[in-house]
Structures are given as C-alpha cells and as structure tokens.
Design an enzyme around this catalytic site. Structure first.
Site, PDB file in Angstrom:
ATOM      1  N   SER A 256      13.078 -49.491  48.378  1.00 46.62           N
ATOM      2  CA  SER A 256      11.693 -49.379  48.815  1.00 46.62           C
ATOM      3  C   SER A 256      11.540 -50.070  50.164  1.00 46.62           C
ATOM      4  O   SER A 256      12.490 -50.673  50.676  1.00 46.62           O
ATOM      5  CB  SER A 256      10.770 -50.007  47.773  1.00 46.62           C
ATOM      6  N   LYS A 257      10.341 -49.969  50.686  1.00 50.81           N
ATOM      7  CA  LYS A 257      10.014 -50.493  52.019  1.00 50.81           C
ATOM      8  C   LYS A 257      10.568 -51.894  52.273  1.00 50.81           C
ATOM      9  O   LYS A 257      11.004 -52.206  53.374  1.00 50.81           O
ATOM     10  CB  LYS A 257       8.496 -50.542  52.195  1.00 50.81           C
TER      11      LYS A 257
END
Ligand code: GLU
Length: 503
Positions: A256-257
């Site tokens: 994820s980010k």
C-alpha cells in the site's frame, strides 16, 4: 479423445482508482494463460459502484494495461459476441435474471431499512456472532411483496441461500476450499436503485461470457461460495477458480501507499520499462524455472502454468525490480531510450521540444547513461555534466578545487590543446587528444585523465570519458533551434575552468 474447451479468461477491474500492481499481476496471469493456451482474454469493466467509478479511472486502467503490453480479444472498446462489456450497460440482463430467480422463489424482495440492518449487525456483533442478514423478509409471501414493491416501497432483491449446505470447490492454486452455507447471509442481488451487487453481476457475466477460468486475488475467496450457490441456482456449470495470493510490502502487509509506489502509473512515471515491470510481476508467485527469469513476455506466456503458481504471498522487492529494469534498459534501442528520456529531461528544464537532430544526439548519450541507472528518472543525475556544466560551481566544491589546484599544469595545457584541436566527436579523436596531452605534460594515467574529467564535466566521477567527451562535443554542435539547452564545447569548458581556477 476429448479436447479441452477453449480457455476463456477475463480481467474485471472496478474503475475506482489507479491500477494497483497486484491487480496488474492478476491481469497479467490471465493474459499469460490465454496467450499460452490459444484462449481468449476478455476485459470487462465492473462499474456498478456508481459513487466511486469514474471514466477517467477506466481510461487510465486501459492505458496502463496497454502500456504493460497486454491486449484483449473482447472487451469494452473491442466488442465481441458477449457484450456489452461494461456492467453499467448490462442492467437489463441483471434485472431479467433476478426476475427469473424471484419466480422460482430462489430470491425474494427485502424491505428492511438500512437502520434496521445496522441494528441487526450491532446485535450480532454484541453476541459475538458474525453479522449476516437475519432473514426477516424471507417469509413474506411473494404476492404481498410484489404488491408492496409496486406501491413504491423500496426493496432490494436477495438471494435465498440454501440452508445447511457445505460449499466445496477445488481452487487451482489453494486446493480444496470448504465453506458452510450457514455462515452466509442471503446476499443482495439487486439494490433498491436496481444496480447489481458485485457477487451477483460477476456470476451473471462470467456465465454469459463463457468464462472457463476465474483467476483473481485471494481477497475474493470468501465471495466464491456465494457465487457458486448462484451458479447452482441457475443450473449453470461454474468455471474453475484460481485465487492468487496478494502482493505484499516488505513488512508483509498488503502493498500500500505507505510502502511507496503501488500503481502501474507510478512505476511508469519513475522510469521502469513496461517489459521490465511485466516480467517482474510474472515472477511474483510464479517461476519459469531456476536461473531463467528474464524472459520476453511471449516466452513467459509459453511457459506459464496455473499449477505452478505458488500459494505463498508475493513480497514486492524493489531491488529485484530494479535488477530486472537494468537488464531491459541495457537491451533497449537507443532511439527508444532517447524518446523516453525526453520527459525526464524536460522535467529538469534542459529540453523543450527536441528536433530530430536533438533526438539523434540524445540517442547517443542516453544509451550509455541508461546502462548505469536503475530507472529512467535517475537519468538527469547522470547527465548533469552535459546540460548543467558550470566551472565556478564545480570549483566551489572543495574536493574538486583541491584536486584541480594540484593539476594546474595539465588543466592549462588542456585548454591550450583544445583551443586548436578539432572537436572530439568520437572516441578516436578524444584518445588522440589525450595522447598529445600526454606528450605535452609528461603525465599519464589518473594524474592526466582525472583533471580532464574535472575540467570537462565539472564532476569527479561519471560516465567513461570516452563516451562523455564525444557527447559534449556532439551536443555543442546542435543549433539554437534544437530544443535543447545550449551545451558548451570541450574547448569552452576547458577555457572557463582554467579561468575560474586562475591557472
Ligand atoms: N471487480 C472486481 C475487483 O476489481 C473483480 C473481482 C473478480 O475478478 O471477480 O476486485
């Protein structure tokens, strides 16, 4: 002898954001399977979430898939016998099939209000039960339910999940998977606004599109029993399922980010080549064989087998991706690299709209520089010497000044020599100049070459001088209309460096 039916697979993204590399890998696995088996690859857009789906996201996903080198045989922009391929255009199909289930009492109208459902959920959680629909509207007689709906009372259509049933399927990656139907609440098929829920639309579409193999992320595994019960309700044979593990970050959480880049678009912007990203993604959870990992996509397709896809999660390894990218950067044609480099050089404000001559020049200089970077966005760092040369700035660095001070004689002789030399546009002319300078100064090896590097590039290290100096000279010959920041010649540099040094 019976032959297998032609494999039909699909990638079914929801256009609610960027294409995540995990989804790109799902698309790639489907594509590899179709291309390796002479099957059909279908692109279907699952845009039933009207709030979150956007045409921009759909366009971006399509662009990213194409960039990766994936093409499809049927799909939204391609047509095919099973269209439309965008779920928002298939509402009539979902409605007709829901009516069919209603008529057989395999589905029913549910009038429960959202607040009621929320209270049921809360009550279940308080008792430590998994929340599922309590079945309040299951027993409403069909005629009464129809009358209420016709009077305008909002209703969803729910599937009547058969009770006390084990749902078992043989996942091609995970082996036997078993669920009890008792943990499955009756799922919504059509919402009160008529839009279909994912678990319903996906079954109708996969069945009517003749999908033989559903390959998707393991986050969908718990949806599969609901979907299988729907196949059964319609009397349709289900496809084979393969749930591939998710792509994880180095801390083993879903990528994820917070791990950095996650979308294909971001990797593209950083200057990974599409063939590198595709090759790397294919290796996440699958291997074409020991020591044989760097292969063109067509060869990956030839070797790809679902049975060889591992169950363990794929940890995204940026170092390995960089290694794969370096391999492909070294193979890439110079004129392609030049065109790709333009974006990064524009970003550095060194290039505007390069002319053909400027592109030909870039092809000569970018290729050697690209051989020493992980990604194209690192190119400007390797090309400072060309586009951003400044003798005073170079000498403001104490180390450079110190070394230059002790090599005044060589630097001065270099400036004299270049003032009367022809431009050093190739390796041979450059080496001939170095030979003359050796005669003139009596220096050789590093004490000769290092001052040349400092004076002509302004940097203590970088590309081979054999490549860097001809690049400088070729750049200096470009006209003012080349669309490239003016590059001072070797003679101009040597003179400026000598002056700044006060030699
Ligand atoms: N639209 C779903 C997703 O993007 C597709 C899931 C599936 O392949 O069934 O997750």
């Amino acid at each position: 002898m019976t032959s297998d039916p032609i494999m039909r697979v699909r990638f079914a993204p929801s256009p609610t954001g960027h294409l995540h590399v995990g989804n790109a890998r799902t698309a790639l696995f489907n594509w590899l399977l179709a291309r390796g088996s002479g099957g059909t690859f279908i692109l279907r857009i699952e845009d039933t979430d009207v709030e979150r789906s956007t045409p921009e996201s759909e366009r971006a996903i399509i662009e990213d898939l194409r960039w990766l080198g994936l093409d499809w045989d049927e799909g939204i922009d391609k047509g095919g016998d099973c269209g439309p391929y965008r779920q928002s255009e298939r509402q009539h199909i979902y409605r007709a099939h829901a009516v069919e289930l209603l008529s057989r009492a395999q589905a029913y109208r549910c009038f429960c209000l959202p607040e009621q459902l929320e209270m049921d959920r809360y009550a279940a959680l308080r008792q430590g039960q998994p929340p599922k629909y309590v079945g309040r509207c299951r027993a409403i007689p069909e005629a009464e339910a129809r009358a209420r709906a016709e009077r305008g009372e909002p209703a969803v259509i729910r599937f009547r999940v058969p009770e006390n049933r084990d749902v078992v399927f043989n996942d091609l990656v995970r082996g036997e998977v078993r669920f009890s139907s008792d943990v499955i609440g009756d799922p919504v098929l059509l919402r009160s606004d008529g839009t279909p829920a994912y678990n319903y639309a996906v079954v109708i579409d996969d069945a009517l599109m003749g999908i033989t193999h559903v390959i998707r992320g393991e986050d969908h595994i718990s949806n599969t029993p609901r979907q299988l019960l729907l196949y059964e309700a319609f009397g349709w044979p289900p496809p084979a399922f393969a749930h591939v593990s998710l792509v994880l970050g180095p801390d083993h959480g879903v990528l994820s980010k917070r791990h950095g880049a996650t979308s294909v678009a971001e990797f593209r912007a950083r200057g990974y080549l599409p063939e590198a990203l595709a090759n790397y993604l294919a290796l996440l959870g699958w291997s074409p064989g020991e020591g044989d990992e760097l292969l063109p996509i067509a060869e990956l397709a030839r070797r790809f087998r679902l049975e060889d896809v591992g169950r363990s999660a794929g940890v995204f390894d940026v170092e390995k991706l960089a290694w794969v990218n370096r391999h492909y950067l070294k193979l890439a044609a110079p004129d392609r690299l030049a065109r790709l480099a333009v974006l990064y050089l524009q970003h550095a404000a060194w290039v505007s709209e390069p002319s053909d001559a400027a592109l030909a020049f870039l092809a000569r200089v970018v290729a050697p520089a690209a051989g020493s970077v992980d990604r194209l966005d690192q190119l400007p760092g390797r090309l400072h010497f060309l586009f951003d040369y400044s003798a005073p700035r170079a000498l403001a660095n104490d180390a450079v000044r110190g070394e230059a001070e002790s090599a005044r004689a060589v630097i001065s002789a270099l400036a004299d020599e270049l003032a009367s030399s022809p431009p050093l546009v190739d390796r041979e002319t450059f080496r001939a100049m170095v030979a003359r300078l050796r005669e003139r100064t009596g220096q050789k090896g590093k004490p000769l070459l290092h001052p040349i590097r400092l004076a002509l590039t302004g940097e203590p290290e970088g590309l081979e001088l054999d490549a860097a100096v001809p690049a400088i000279e070729l750049g200096a010959q470009l006209g003012a209309d080349a669309g490239i920041r003016r590059i001072p010649s070797a003679a101009e540099r040597a003179a400026a460096f000598r002056a700044a040094l006060g030699a």
